[in-house]
Write an enzyme that holds these catalytic residues in place. Structure first.
Site: not given
Length: 422
Positions: A126, A131, A329, A402
């Protein structure tokens, strides 16, 4: 003045999370966010192959009592939560796939997964933060499931596979989800999405009205020459030399022909393949690369010039060349009215001083396919430890702090409640 007055009124009349008990829930769920994120990080899966990831997401949503749909766009999962009061429909999106990158970070939950991708053995990682996106949206779903009485309308939780692009020969990602009706039944009014950034400080949110990320196209160029011994180049038509000149020529489309004061644009050749050994001039060469544009007229011009230039340059060196350009895209386009309407919500979530307007970037996002169907707002969530150097996405050293995830939960909740209740 009207825009300022509207924003002020929206700011003062929107939901205040602390007054509704939601702030405590957000603080309490942080440990779960980290646990979920580390599990996904340690067990990454590539695009259209997110089988275990999807199972974990679906099990979590079912445990919350939601209506759950699976196998959308192959491995996508959707949870539907209907509030106690009728109203509009908000969609929240997280992408769930990983990349063919071998992790080099020294963390206890480091990925050791290996695979073969395009014929090359590689790790799986990741390396772009998906994630964290998945964990954030699972946290938002859990909190909202406890507060249906505060929801005036319906929330769709969209866990999207294959944002990084489906494997060759397959469909996938947001485009396939749209095709399969993910924005219908019930019909979505607006969609919100975020991307954690290893370049922006934790605690910040970055946004831009209009085009925030570029349209992305891939291309393939094949050059055909004539093989010969490496000691006798005059008997060859060297496809490597022709390829080098083509690469030089393509860059002049950007540096000399594109009006860069209008918007930025990029042409990158990312891989060139040719030959088998040092003393053989090969017969063929193949190049692949990417085009990034923030203006559709510029995109059309660049595509046209590439198609004109490639065979012409090859011919000048007696070679032949073909070029194929994929649709790719669209531009990730934040609806200006929706952005102005929801800016106070972002400011409430992060604090006004921590919400920053940025210039467009040349990265790309298939969230843009959702925005082509309904108004959408896409923003960046800070994931860099304050005072540390940033790491680059899509690299073995990619690292996310995090502690930044909790603000993602708060922003999604604030946006959703303010939109549905105003």
């Amino acid at each position: 003045m009207k825009k300022f007055l509207f924003s002020f009124l929206f700011l003062t009349t929107g939901i205040v999370l602390a007054q509704h008990g939601l702030e405590n829930d957000i603080n309490a769920i942080e440990a779960k966010l980290i646990e979920w994120r580390r599990d996904f990080h340690q067990h990454p899966e590539l695009s259209n192959r997110e089988f275990k990831t999807a199972e974990k997401i679906a099990a979590h949503l079912r445990s919350l009592g939601m209506e759950v749909q699976t196998n959308i766009a192959k491995t996508g999962v959707v949870g539907i939560l209907r509030g106690d009061q009728p109203g509009k429909v908000v969609a929240l999106r997280a992408d769930i796939d990983a990349l063919p990158v071998t992790e080099r970070t020294d963390v206890p939950f480091k990925s050791t997964v290996r695979t073969t991708f395009n014929g090359v053995e590689t790790g799986v990682m990741h390396a772009c933060g998906h994630d964290t996106h998945t964990a954030i949206l699972m946290g938002v779903a859990e909190i909202f499931s406890k507060h249906k009485d505060k929801i005036k309308g319906t929330i769709k939780f969209i866990f999207q596979p294959a944002e990084e692009g489906a494997p060759k020969g397959e469909e996938g990602g947001a485009e396939l989800m749209v095709k399969e009706g993910v924005l219908k039944n019930p019909e979505v009014d607006v969609i919100f999405g975020l991307h954690i950034s290893a370049g922006f400080d934790v605690g910040t949110i970055s946004y831009k009205a209009g085009g925030i990320m570029a349209a992305s196209q891939s291309f393939e160029i094949k050059v055909k020459g004539k093989q010969s011994h490496g000691s006798r180049p005059w008997t060859s038509i060297d496809p490597i030399v022709a390829s080098a000149k083509i690469i030089d020529g393509l860059q002049t489309i950007i540096s000399r022909e594109s009006e860069l004061t209008n918007e930025g644009a990029v042409i990158t050749v990312g891989k060139i393949t040719s030959g088998v050994r040092s003393n053989i001039i090969p017969e063929e060469a193949t190049m692949i690369g990417t085009i990034r544009t923030l203006d559709y007229d510029m995109q059309a011009f660049i595509n046209k010039r590439m198609k004109e230039m490639v065979p012409t340059i090859a011919k000048a060196y007696r070679a032949e060349a073909t070029i194929e350009i994929e649709k790719g895209y669209p531009i990730t386009y934040n609806d200006p009215q929706l952005t102005a309407q929801m800016l106070p919500s972002l400011q409430k979530a992060a604090g006004s001083e921590n919400v920053k307007e940025i210039k467009a970037i040349t990265g790309a996002e298939d969230f843009s396919f959702f925005q082509k169907e309904v108004p959408g707002l896409y923003f960046f969530l800070g994931g860099k430890t304050i005072g540390q150097e940033p790491t680059s996405h899509h690299t073995p050293d990619f690292y996310i702090d995090e502690s930044g995830m909790k603000l993602g939960v708060k922003a999604f909740i604030q946006l959703t409640l303010d939109y549905l209740n105003n």
